[in-house]
Design a protein around this motif. Structure first.
Motif, mmCIF file in Angstrom:
data_model
loop_
_atom_site.group_PDB
_atom_site.id
_atom_site.type_symbol
_atom_site.label_atom_id
_atom_site.label_comp_id
_atom_site.label_asym_id
_atom_site.label_seq_id
_atom_site.Cartn_x
_atom_site.Cartn_y
_atom_site.Cartn_z
ATOM 1 N N GLU A 141 0.872 -1.184 0.000
ATOM 2 C CA GLU A 141 0.000 0.000 0.000
ATOM 3 C C GLU A 141 0.895 1.214 0.000
ATOM 4 O OE1 GLU A 141 -2.457 0.349 3.499
ATOM 5 O OE2 GLU A 141 -2.802 -1.795 3.559
ATOM 6 N N SER A 142 0.538 2.241 -0.757
ATOM 7 C CA SER A 142 1.296 3.489 -0.735
ATOM 8 C C SER A 142 0.431 4.624 -1.264
ATOM 9 C CB SER A 142 2.545 3.339 -1.601
ATOM 10 O OG SER A 142 3.327 4.504 -1.495
ATOM 11 N N ASP A 143 0.686 5.838 -0.780
ATOM 12 C CA ASP A 143 -0.093 6.979 -1.253
ATOM 13 C C ASP A 143 0.347 7.398 -2.655
ATOM 14 O OD1 ASP A 143 -1.944 7.313 0.639
ATOM 15 O OD2 ASP A 143 -1.158 9.205 1.449
ATOM 16 N N LEU A 144 -0.643 7.666 -3.505
ATOM 17 C CA LEU A 144 -0.356 8.087 -4.878
ATOM 18 C C LEU A 144 -0.875 9.505 -5.089
ATOM 19 C CD1 LEU A 144 -1.754 4.972 -6.768
ATOM 20 C CD2 LEU A 144 0.659 5.452 -6.317
ATOM 21 N N GLN A 145 -0.241 10.205 -6.019
ATOM 22 C CA GLN A 145 -0.774 11.497 -6.444
ATOM 23 C C GLN A 145 -1.510 11.277 -7.766
ATOM 24 O OE1 GLN A 145 -0.737 14.272 -4.657
ATOM 25 N NE2 GLN A 145 0.299 13.064 -3.075
ATOM 26 N N ILE A 146 -2.824 11.544 -7.748
ATOM 27 C CA ILE A 146 -3.611 11.401 -8.988
ATOM 28 C C ILE A 146 -4.350 12.715 -9.211
ATOM 29 C CG2 ILE A 146 -5.155 9.888 -10.298
ATOM 30 C CD1 ILE A 146 -4.864 7.787 -8.134
ATOM 31 N N PRO A 147 -3.676 13.721 -9.822
ATOM 32 C CA PRO A 147 -4.281 15.050 -9.968
ATOM 33 C C PRO A 147 -5.660 15.023 -10.627
ATOM 34 C CG PRO A 147 -1.994 15.054 -10.709
ATOM 35 C CD PRO A 147 -2.352 13.641 -10.439
ATOM 36 N N MET A 148 -5.895 14.093 -11.565
ATOM 37 C CA MET A 148 -7.177 14.074 -12.273
ATOM 38 C C MET A 148 -8.358 13.753 -11.351
ATOM 39 S SD MET A 148 -5.739 12.371 -15.747
ATOM 40 C CE MET A 148 -7.152 12.174 -16.802
ATOM 41 N N VAL A 149 -8.106 13.085 -10.224
ATOM 42 C CA VAL A 149 -9.222 12.786 -9.319
ATOM 43 C C VAL A 149 -9.223 13.679 -8.084
ATOM 44 C CG1 VAL A 149 -9.360 10.387 -10.095
ATOM 45 C CG2 VAL A 149 -8.169 10.895 -7.969
ATOM 46 N N GLY A 150 -8.161 14.439 -7.838
ATOM 47 C CA GLY A 150 -8.151 15.347 -6.690
ATOM 48 C C GLY A 150 -6.750 15.635 -6.177
ATOM 49 N N VAL A 173 -1.181 9.573 -19.030
ATOM 50 C CA VAL A 173 -0.798 8.995 -17.741
ATOM 51 C C VAL A 173 -1.613 9.658 -16.634
ATOM 52 C CG1 VAL A 173 1.085 8.708 -16.070
ATOM 53 C CG2 VAL A 173 1.540 8.472 -18.530
ATOM 54 N N MET A 174 -2.255 8.879 -15.799
ATOM 55 C CA MET A 174 -3.020 9.421 -14.657
ATOM 56 C C MET A 174 -2.220 9.365 -13.365
ATOM 57 S SD MET A 174 -6.899 7.959 -15.136
ATOM 58 C CE MET A 174 -7.630 8.963 -13.852
ATOM 59 N N ALA A 175 -1.407 8.323 -13.203
ATOM 60 C CA ALA A 175 -0.627 8.198 -11.967
ATOM 61 C C ALA A 175 0.623 7.381 -12.208
ATOM 62 C CB ALA A 175 -1.463 7.533 -10.881
ATOM 63 N N LYS A 176 1.661 7.772 -11.435
ATOM 64 C CA LYS A 176 2.911 7.021 -11.478
ATOM 65 C C LYS A 176 3.284 6.630 -10.066
ATOM 66 C CE LYS A 176 5.219 8.354 -15.650
ATOM 67 N NZ LYS A 176 6.555 8.247 -16.204
ATOM 68 N N THR A 181 4.406 3.743 -14.620
ATOM 69 C CA THR A 181 3.018 4.140 -14.873
ATOM 70 C C THR A 181 2.065 3.116 -14.266
ATOM 71 O OG1 THR A 181 3.732 5.175 -16.911
ATOM 72 C CG2 THR A 181 1.370 4.727 -16.691
ATOM 73 N N VAL A 182 1.142 3.609 -13.430
ATOM 74 C CA VAL A 182 0.222 2.691 -12.752
ATOM 75 C C VAL A 182 -1.255 3.023 -12.992
ATOM 76 C CG1 VAL A 182 1.859 1.932 -10.983
ATOM 77 C CG2 VAL A 182 0.466 3.971 -10.562
ATOM 78 N N ALA A 183 -1.540 4.115 -13.715
ATOM 79 C CA ALA A 183 -2.933 4.397 -14.107
ATOM 80 C C ALA A 183 -2.903 5.223 -15.382
ATOM 81 C CB ALA A 183 -3.677 5.150 -13.010
ATOM 82 N N VAL A 184 -3.795 4.888 -16.323
ATOM 83 C CA VAL A 184 -3.848 5.600 -17.610
ATOM 84 C C VAL A 184 -5.284 5.826 -18.053
ATOM 85 C CG1 VAL A 184 -1.636 4.755 -18.540
ATOM 86 C CG2 VAL A 184 -3.723 3.408 -18.900
ATOM 87 N N ARG A 203 -13.361 8.650 -4.787
ATOM 88 C CA ARG A 203 -13.063 9.670 -5.814
ATOM 89 C C ARG A 203 -12.764 9.080 -7.193
ATOM 90 N NH1 ARG A 203 -8.379 13.045 -3.574
ATOM 91 N NH2 ARG A 203 -7.964 11.110 -2.476
ATOM 92 N N PHE A 204 -12.073 7.940 -7.219
ATOM 93 C CA PHE A 204 -11.731 7.356 -8.523
ATOM 94 C C PHE A 204 -12.993 6.913 -9.269
ATOM 95 C CE2 PHE A 204 -9.461 5.229 -11.751
ATOM 96 C CZ PHE A 204 -8.179 5.756 -11.719
ATOM 97 N N TYR A 205 -13.924 6.295 -8.512
ATOM 98 C CA TYR A 205 -15.179 5.863 -9.135
ATOM 99 C C TYR A 205 -16.049 7.055 -9.506
ATOM 100 C CZ TYR A 205 -13.991 1.075 -8.663
ATOM 101 O OH TYR A 205 -13.344 -0.115 -8.836
ATOM 102 N N GLN A 206 -15.955 8.134 -8.729
ATOM 103 C CA GLN A 206 -16.710 9.345 -9.078
ATOM 104 C C GLN A 206 -16.223 9.872 -10.424
ATOM 105 O OE1 GLN A 206 -17.002 12.440 -6.110
ATOM 106 N NE2 GLN A 206 -16.987 10.969 -4.439
#
Lengths: 222, 323
Positions: A141-150, A173-176, A181-184, A203-206
């Motif tokens: 588990e680790s915190d990610l930065q995903i600007p597109m969701v918040g 790319v959504m997250a690294k 790359t871990v989300a696109v 938030r991701f599902y929203q």
């Protein structure tokens, strides 16, 4: 007549979300999507889908986590794979988490075993390396930065997770994580290497449901 | 169902804190362990003893394989002491297939479990199919980074194993018999015990619920969580005696999250075809049309003959039940 019109408007606002119900954490994805509907104050329903005719009736599809080999084998036997492929190529939004990302991808190979020859939908123009972080002992588990969701960090739950090793030109790319790359997102398709359904954060599902709403109301770019 | 985190031990030793470029990462948390089990849901875990069998299982759509030295049917026939599988065989299988690999250790055998964790298995089964190594205790599974699955034949046994840190339950049947009767009995028992505490919970009678938790010899918090959820707080698979696609579908219809198939596949005369059929019937257990299709894929003349569970010399299910 008036009554009918009202029903029609209501219907265009109400979302019908399907979760591919073959194998994996189907119920967890259903509850995550329901939570997001509630948080967005949207009307709609979320249900498992297993048959081609059910896939025709939904506005958005979630491909859950689990074992991609099992899911693609079952989807092939029961003929749902071609239906999914056609609906997504016609613009229906799809979210694939972990195994779902693999099934959506153009090509997948295993870190240890190499090419797997499994059946894929192939519409997401990425190459995926399976089990890229190692076996279950290496799951993290680790915190990610995903600007597109918040702005706030998003808890990434990586379970025997893949990574996205090559990206096509239309893929955003959504997250690294650690430069991997871990989300696109590619137009109407989202793929994640982690499990947003397990983070307890809707938030991701929203974000996905807003895409589905845009598609339903004809605003999503193809 | 979402992942329940009740009964998480305070600072378990199995949780490893690490950092990558100043970002903290956690391994071995309850979320990751139970999360792994959730990924197996609606799937079939198949017992295998060799690379060839593991390959057949993967091709057939098994969600994971369980590596043993001998299949339960052969353990029963061979007698003697049954121990964990050879590390060499486990590692050969790891190099050959992409799906998760589980392996069994003896009840209470902490070092066999450490060896399996070190070897890299994805989940450890502390199993009554092997000869128990400790009559007094099970393994304290919070000390491990990899998740465990344990067997249980009633609710109290299941909750005590969860308290010890297991991330998944297998409702025990009688392994190696080709007879589902024991698995069916125990699932129905667990279901009815849950219904009972659920109704106490709905009545809001905390005193009665505490009394129930004493009878179950499990912690109140865990009993309360189970009552609230109306199901076990971890993933629950059926095991023991599954031989045909119809057996698998039957157990799924009783509310199991998936199935383990032991001797049923590789002690039959049509393993590849049977494995595929059982996977299909597990996913579509509630669709008689597909289950019938799956039943057509197997030949009853090729099924494991099976044993009457009444007159067995060795009842594996009773191992470790009282602790």
């Amino acid at each position: 007549m008036k009554y009918d019109d009202t029903a029609k408007t209501q219907k265009s606002k109400s979302l019908s979300i399907g979760v591919l119900g073959l194998q994996g954490d189907i119920e967890e994805n259903i509850s995550a999507a329901r939570q997001a509907l509630k948080d967005l104050k949207l009307e709609g329903e979320v249900r498992p889908v297993r048959y081609p005719e059910e896939i025709e009736q939904i506005d958005g599809l979630v491909l859950p986590g689990g074992e991609s080999t099992v899911q693609s084998t079952l989807a092939t036997i029961q003929h749902s794979l071609p239906a999914i492929k056609r609906r997504i190529s016609e613009g229906m939004p799809a979210l694939g988490t972990c195994a779902g990302l693999i099934i959506l991808s153009r090509r997948a190979y295993d870190k240890t075993v190499g090419e797997t020859g499994q059946k894929l939908i192939g519409l997401l123009d990425v190459v995926v390396e399976r089990n890229a972080f190692g076996r279950q002992g290496e799951s993290f588990e680790s915190d990610l930065q995903i600007p597109m969701v918040g702005k706030d960090g998003f808890k990434g739950v990586f379970i025997r997770a893949p990574i996205i090793s090559e990206l096509g030109k239309d893929v955003q790319v959504m997250a690294k994580f650690n430069n991997k790359t871990v989300a696109v997102r590619q137009k109407n398709i989202i793929g994640t290497a982690f499990h947003p359904e397990l983070s307890g954060d809707s938030r991701f599902y929203q974000y996905f449901l807003k895409m589905v709403l845009d598609f339903k109301q004809g605003r999503l770019q193809r | 169902m979402t992942i329940s985190l009740v009964a998480d031990e305070q600072k378990p030793k199995g949780v490893k804190i690490d950092s990558v470029e100043n970002i903290q990462i956690l391994r071995g948390t309850t979320l990751l362990k139970r999360g792994f089990a959730h990924m197996q849901k609606h799937g079939v875990v198949m017992d295998v003893t060799s690379v060839e069998q593991a390959q057949i299982a993967e091709d057939a759509g098994a969600v994971a394989v369980m590596v043993l030295d001998k299949l339960p049917y052969d353990v029963r026939k061979a007698g003697g002491v049954a121990r964990t599988a050879s590390v060499k065989v486990i590692q050969e299988i790891m190099d050959a297939i992409t799906i998760p690999i589980m392996a069994k250790c003896r009840i209470g055998h902490v070092v066999e479990a450490k060896v399996l964790q070190q070897a890299g298995v994805d989940m450890i089964d502390e199993s009554e199919v092997l000869t128990p190594a400790d009559e007094e205790r099970h393994i304290w599974k919070w000390d491990f980074t990899v998740p465990f699955v344990n067997g249980a034949k009633n609710l109290g046994e299941a909750l005590r194993r969860i308290e010890e840190g297991c991330a998944m339950i297998r409702t025990k049947g009688e392994p190696g018999t080709g007879n589902v009767v024991e698995a069916v009995t125990h699932i129905k028992l667990v279901n009815s015990e849950i219904r009972k505490i659920r109704s106490i919970f709905e009545d809001g009678d905390s005193q009665e619920l505490i009394k129930a938790s004493r009878d179950l010899r499990a912690s109140y918090a865990l009993v309360q969580e189970t009552a609230r959820l109306g199901r076990l707080p971890v993933v629950n698979f059926a095991a023991g005696g599954i031989t045909t696609p119809a057996d698998a579908a039957f157990l799924m219809s009783l509310g199991c999250d998936g199935v383990f198939v032991g001797s049923g596949v590789f002690k039959s005369d049509d393993p590849a075809q049977r494995a595929r059929a059982i996977v299909l019937a597990t996913t579509y257990y509630d669709d008689p049309k597909v289950v019938t299709e799956a039943q057509k894929m197997v030949d009853e003349k090729k099924s494991l003959l099976g044993l009457d569970t009444k007159n067995l010399e060795l009842r594996m299910q009773e191992r470790g039940q009282s602790i």
